[in-house]
Scaffold this active site. Structure first.
Site, PDB file in Angstrom:
ATOM      1  N   ARG A 199     -25.420   2.567  -4.405  1.00 16.37           N
ATOM      2  CA  ARG A 199     -25.649   1.364  -3.597  1.00 16.37           C
ATOM      3  C   ARG A 199     -26.774   1.600  -2.604  1.00 16.37           C
ATOM      4  O   ARG A 199     -26.938   2.696  -2.067  1.00 16.37           O
ATOM      5  CB  ARG A 199     -24.386   1.005  -2.822  1.00 16.37           C
ATOM      6  CG  ARG A 199     -23.284   0.474  -3.688  1.00 16.37           C
ATOM      7  CD  ARG A 199     -22.152   0.065  -2.793  1.00 16.37           C
ATOM      8  NE  ARG A 199     -21.033  -0.465  -3.542  1.00 16.37           N
ATOM      9  CZ  ARG A 199     -19.890  -0.824  -2.972  1.00 16.37           C
ATOM     10  NH1 ARG A 199     -19.738  -0.706  -1.670  1.00 16.37           N
ATOM     11  NH2 ARG A 199     -18.922  -1.316  -3.708  1.00 16.37           N
ATOM     12  N   ARG A 202       0.820  -1.210   0.000  1.00 18.10           N
ATOM     13  CA  ARG A 202       0.000   0.000   0.000  1.00 18.10           C
ATOM     14  C   ARG A 202       0.853   1.259   0.000  1.00 18.10           C
ATOM     15  O   ARG A 202       0.352   2.333  -0.281  1.00 18.10           O
ATOM     16  CB  ARG A 202      -0.874   0.051   1.261  1.00 18.10           C
ATOM     17  CG  ARG A 202      -2.094  -0.825   1.214  1.00 18.10           C
ATOM     18  CD  ARG A 202      -2.960  -0.554   2.437  1.00 18.10           C
ATOM     19  NE  ARG A 202      -3.856  -1.660   2.700  1.00 18.10           N
ATOM     20  CZ  ARG A 202      -5.001  -1.855   2.062  1.00 18.10           C
ATOM     21  NH1 ARG A 202      -5.391  -1.001   1.148  1.00 18.10           N
ATOM     22  NH2 ARG A 202      -5.754  -2.885   2.343  1.00 18.10           N
ATOM     23  N   ARG A 251     -25.818   3.633   2.865  1.00 18.90           N
ATOM     24  CA  ARG A 251     -24.979   3.549   4.063  1.00 18.90           C
ATOM     25  C   ARG A 251     -23.977   4.701   4.129  1.00 18.90           C
ATOM     26  O   ARG A 251     -23.529   5.191   3.089  1.00 18.90           O
ATOM     27  CB  ARG A 251     -24.211   2.217   4.074  1.00 18.90           C
ATOM     28  CG  ARG A 251     -25.094   1.046   4.492  1.00 18.90           C
ATOM     29  CD  ARG A 251     -24.263  -0.210   4.600  1.00 18.90           C
ATOM     30  NE  ARG A 251     -23.689  -0.548   3.288  1.00 18.90           N
ATOM     31  CZ  ARG A 251     -23.507  -1.781   2.861  1.00 18.90           C
ATOM     32  NH1 ARG A 251     -23.826  -2.800   3.617  1.00 18.90           N
ATOM     33  NH2 ARG A 251     -22.990  -2.000   1.678  1.00 18.90           N
ATOM     34  N   ARG A 295     -11.982   8.600   1.532  1.00 18.39           N
ATOM     35  CA  ARG A 295     -11.233   7.360   1.364  1.00 18.39           C
ATOM     36  C   ARG A 295     -10.341   7.454   0.114  1.00 18.39           C
ATOM     37  O   ARG A 295      -9.210   6.993   0.104  1.00 18.39           O
ATOM     38  CB  ARG A 295     -12.218   6.198   1.234  1.00 18.39           C
ATOM     39  CG  ARG A 295     -11.749   4.949   1.894  1.00 18.39           C
ATOM     40  CD  ARG A 295     -12.856   3.960   2.223  1.00 18.39           C
ATOM     41  NE  ARG A 295     -13.845   3.805   1.193  1.00 18.39           N
ATOM     42  CZ  ARG A 295     -15.149   3.708   1.433  1.00 18.39           C
ATOM     43  NH1 ARG A 295     -15.588   3.749   2.664  1.00 18.39           N
ATOM     44  NH2 ARG A 295     -16.005   3.558   0.450  1.00 18.39           N
TER      45      ARG A 295
END
Ligand SMILES: [Zn+2]
Length: 213
Positions: free
Chosen positions: A127, A88, A160, A171
């Site tokens: 979503r 990462r 959500r 993010r």
């Protein structure tokens, strides 16, 4: 064939990693799976990792690299592997290269599944989840029969917090800050392969198999 998958959260790299693993018959390796396996088997590395995880701390780079190097040395990795979610960061990438070099091997491809942030934010914001039964949908790709009503249990659906644009954006910012330098790193190493992740899943996979030829 030793492959590293790069790509933002939501870019679909996990799906592509799974398909590569199936087609070329090489293991799909994620750090989460390695941690779980080592902890379950009670290995020395697993015990060390667990002390950090139990304390809610990040597992240090050296230990993560040790776990990954240990995993890729197993027999099922003789013909290669797909690493998903690791490395990462640049220090992890360098540590991995150094550890592999000791065994005279190196990564063959770093595949970057490229999807613009706006597309990811749009995908995620479509979503829907049912708080009652846990079923998940997508207003465009997996719609319910009746708008905003769960097919399975008839309850109302929600977006959500994790899928809300502002959360996804945060993010993605973290991703770019941390992982973007890896793209430059593998580019300089001459093993970077970029694919257009906005295409249909099968088309993206087609592009990847072309690159791997
Ligand atoms: Zn439901």
């Amino acid at each position: 064939m030793k492959i590293i998958m790069l790509g933002a959260p939501g870019a679909g790299k996990g799906t592509q990693a799974k398909m590569i693993s199936d087609k070329y018959n090489i293991p799909h390796i994620s750090t989460g799976d390695i941690f779980r396996a080592n902890i379950k088997e009670g290995t020395e590395l697993g015990k060390k990792a667990k002390t950090y995880m139990d304390a809610g701390a990040l597992v240090p780079d050296e230990l993560v690299v040790d776990l990954v190097v240990d995993r890729v040395a197993k027999d099922d990795c003789a013909n290669g592997y797909v690493l998903d979610g690791f490395p990462r960061t640049i220090p992890q990438a360098k540590a991995l290269d150094e550890a592999l070099a000791k065994n005279g091997v190196k990564i063959d491809f770093a595949i970057d599944v490229e999807v613009p942030d706006e597309n990811i934010i749009n995908r995620m914001s479509g979503r829907r989840a049912c708080v009652e039964c846990g079923a998940t949908y997508h207003i465009k790709y997996a719609p319910t029969k009746v708008e905003n009503v769960c097919d399975r249990c008839g309850n109302e659906l929600i977006l959500r917090d994790d899928d809300k644009p502002e959360t996804v954006k945060k993010r993605l910012d973290v991703y770019h800050e941390q992982t973007q330098p890896l793209i430059d790193y593998y580019n300089e190493a001459g093993i970077l392969a970029e694919v257009d992740g906005t295409k249909d899943m099968m088309d993206v996979f087609g592009d990847i198999t072309e690159l791997l030829k």
